[in-house]
Write an enzyme that holds these catalytic residues in place. Structure first.
Site, mmCIF file in Angstrom:
data_model
loop_
_atom_site.group_PDB
_atom_site.id
_atom_site.type_symbol
_atom_site.label_atom_id
_atom_site.label_comp_id
_atom_site.label_asym_id
_atom_site.label_seq_id
_atom_site.Cartn_x
_atom_site.Cartn_y
_atom_site.Cartn_z
ATOM 1 N N ASP A 1 44.595 57.162 56.885
ATOM 2 C CA ASP A 1 44.582 56.149 56.003
ATOM 3 C C ASP A 1 45.620 56.346 55.024
ATOM 4 O O ASP A 1 45.871 57.355 54.684
ATOM 5 C CB ASP A 1 43.204 55.623 55.412
ATOM 6 N N SER A 2 45.668 55.239 54.049
ATOM 7 C CA SER A 2 46.506 55.529 52.937
ATOM 8 C C SER A 2 45.957 56.436 51.861
ATOM 9 O O SER A 2 46.277 57.011 51.114
ATOM 10 C CB SER A 2 47.120 54.221 52.335
ATOM 11 N N CYS B 1 44.222 52.406 58.357
ATOM 12 C CA CYS B 1 44.546 51.486 57.497
ATOM 13 C C CYS B 1 45.075 50.147 58.178
ATOM 14 O O CYS B 1 45.957 50.286 59.104
ATOM 15 C CB CYS B 1 45.625 52.212 56.936
ATOM 16 N N GLU C 1 38.597 50.555 43.825
ATOM 17 C CA GLU C 1 38.892 51.879 43.563
ATOM 18 C C GLU C 1 38.825 52.073 41.680
ATOM 19 O O GLU C 1 38.128 53.466 41.733
ATOM 20 C CB GLU C 1 40.529 52.068 43.606
ATOM 21 N N CYS D 1 41.058 44.806 55.783
ATOM 22 C CA CYS D 1 41.510 45.866 54.693
ATOM 23 C C CYS D 1 40.353 46.842 54.728
ATOM 24 O O CYS D 1 39.276 46.278 54.614
ATOM 25 C CB CYS D 1 41.755 45.304 53.100
ATOM 26 N N HIS E 1 39.186 48.511 52.290
ATOM 27 C CA HIS E 1 38.190 48.520 51.246
ATOM 28 C C HIS E 1 37.420 47.216 51.014
ATOM 29 O O HIS E 1 36.317 47.273 50.267
ATOM 30 C CB HIS E 1 39.061 48.382 49.823
HETATM 31 N N1 DGL Z 1 44.294 51.058 53.460
HETATM 32 C C1 DGL Z 1 44.792 49.837 52.957
HETATM 33 C C2 DGL Z 1 44.710 48.885 54.001
HETATM 34 O O1 DGL Z 1 43.573 48.670 54.806
HETATM 35 C C3 DGL Z 1 44.214 49.341 51.608
HETATM 36 C C4 DGL Z 1 44.741 50.374 50.472
HETATM 37 C C5 DGL Z 1 46.340 50.281 50.435
HETATM 38 O O2 DGL Z 1 46.855 49.561 49.745
HETATM 39 O O3 DGL Z 1 46.689 51.385 50.710
HETATM 40 O O4 DGL Z 1 45.348 47.792 54.402
#
Ligand code: DGL
Length: 267
Positions: free
Chosen positions: A13-14, A76, A155, A187, A189
Site C-alpha cells: 500500500d502507499s 491500495c 491520518e 480507499c 482509509h
Molecule cells: N491507499 C490509498 C488508496 O487506497 C489512500 C492513501 C493515498 O492516497 O495514498 O487509494
C-alpha cells in the site's frame, strides 16, 4: 527452495492503510507468511498521475519478487486502479487488486442496481470501478465522487471529529439524491469512516473492498492449491517501509495487536 504454498504473500500500500488487508489475511488465512510494504516516503498516491503510480507499483512488486512471494495483493485502491494490468502482465505470480473483489461484493448486495463509489482523485479519475461494474452488469447505474479530504482527516486522527462529518455531508449529499442502495468505500482509509459515512447516507450497503479481497485470495489459493496449511498456527509478518520505521512500527503493532518488525528499504 520452498514449495509454492510455503512462500510468503506480498501485500503493499502507499502507507499504513493496507494493514487492514494484513489483518484480514491473518484472520482468514492464518498460516500465511506476509511481506508488507508501505511506501511511507511517497504517500499519498491518491493525487498522483498514472505514470508515477505505475512506476512506484513496479518498483514495489520487483522488491516482492526478490522476496520470492507466491502472490501479491495490491491493497491500495489507487495503485489497483492505475497499475494492476501492468503488474499482471509483468509478473508470473498472481497479482490481485481490490477493485474487482469490491465490485463483485457490491453487485451481490445491491437490490436496485444503483451503486456509488467514493475514492481518491486518481481512483475516481481512472474510472476503474465503473469499468469493472459495467463489465459484469451493463444495466447497473454507477455514481462516483472523489473525497480528497478523507485520507488526511483519518491520518490526523480526526475520524470522529465534527469537521469530518461536515466533509462527509459535502461529498455525499449529491450521491444521496441518486437513490443508491450501495456505496463502495474505494480507499484503504474509508472503512475507518464507516460510522460518519453511515450517518450521512442512512441505511444502505457499505462495501469494504479490503475485506472482499481477502475472501477472493482465500478462494484463489484453495483453487491453485497454494494455501499455506502448515501446522504452526500463525505465519510471520515482515514489514518494510520506504521512510522511518519508528512511527510505522508503533502504529502497525497497535493495529495488529502483535509486535511487528519493520525495516527501512530504499527501492
Ligand atoms: N491507499 C490509498 C488508496 O487506497 C489512500 C492513501 C493515498 O492516497 O495514498 O487509494
Amino acid at each position: 527452495m520452498k514449495s509454492e504454498g510455503k512462500r510468503p504473500v506480498g501485500i503493499f500500500d502507499s502507507g499504513l492503510g493496507g494493514l487492514t488487508v494484513v489483518k484480514g489475511v491473518r484472520k482468514y488465512l492464518p498460516g500465511e507468511d506476509i511481506i508488507y510494504f508501505g511506501d511511507t516516503a511517497r504517500v499519498p498516491y491518491g493525487n498522483k498521475s498514472r505514470s508515477t503510480i505505475v512506476r512506484f507499483a513496479r518498483e514495489i512488486t520487483a522488491f516482492m519478487a526478490k522476496k520470492k512471494v507466491k502472490a501479491v495483493i495490491v491493497a491500495c485502491n489507487t495503485a489497483s486502479s492505475l497499475s494492476l494490468n501492468v503488474l499482471k502482465k509483468a509478473y508470473p505470480f498472481p497479482v490481485i487488486g481490490v477493485i474487482a473483489p469490491g465490485v463483485k461484493e457490491a453487485l451481490r448486495v445491491t437490490g436496485n442496481g444503483r451503486i456509488a463509489v467514493i475514492g481518491t482523485k486518481s481512483t475516481i479519475g481512472s474510472l476503474s470501478y465503473q469499468k469493472e461494474i459495467f463489465k459484469r452488469d451493463s444495466d447497473a447505474r454507477v455514481f462516483s465522487k472523489s473525497c480528497p479530504l478523507f485520507v488526511p482527516l483519518v491520518e490526523n486522527g480526526l475520524a470522529n471529529n465534527a469537521i469530518t462529518h461536515q466533509a462527509a455531508q459535502m461529498y455525499l449529499k449529491d450521491l444521496k439524491k441518486q437513490n443508491i442502495d450501495t456505496l463502495i468505500l474505494g480507499c484503504t482509509h474509508y472503512p475507518i469512516l464507516k460510522k460518519v459515512i453511515r450517518k450521512v447516507t442512512g441505511k444502505i450497503n457499505l462495501v469494504d473492498s479490503t475485506l472482499a479481497v481477502v475472501k477472493e485470495v482465500d478462494e484463489l489459493f484453495r483453487r491453485k492449491k497454494i494455501k499455506n496449511t502448515a501446522s504452526r498456527k500463525t505465519g510471520k509478518i515482515s514489514c518494510f517501509v520506504s521512510d522511518d520505521v519508528k512511527g510505522f512500527r508503533q502504529a502497525a503493532s497497535m493495529f495488529l495487536k502483535e509486535k511487528i518488525h519493520v525495516k527501512k528499504v530504499v527501492l
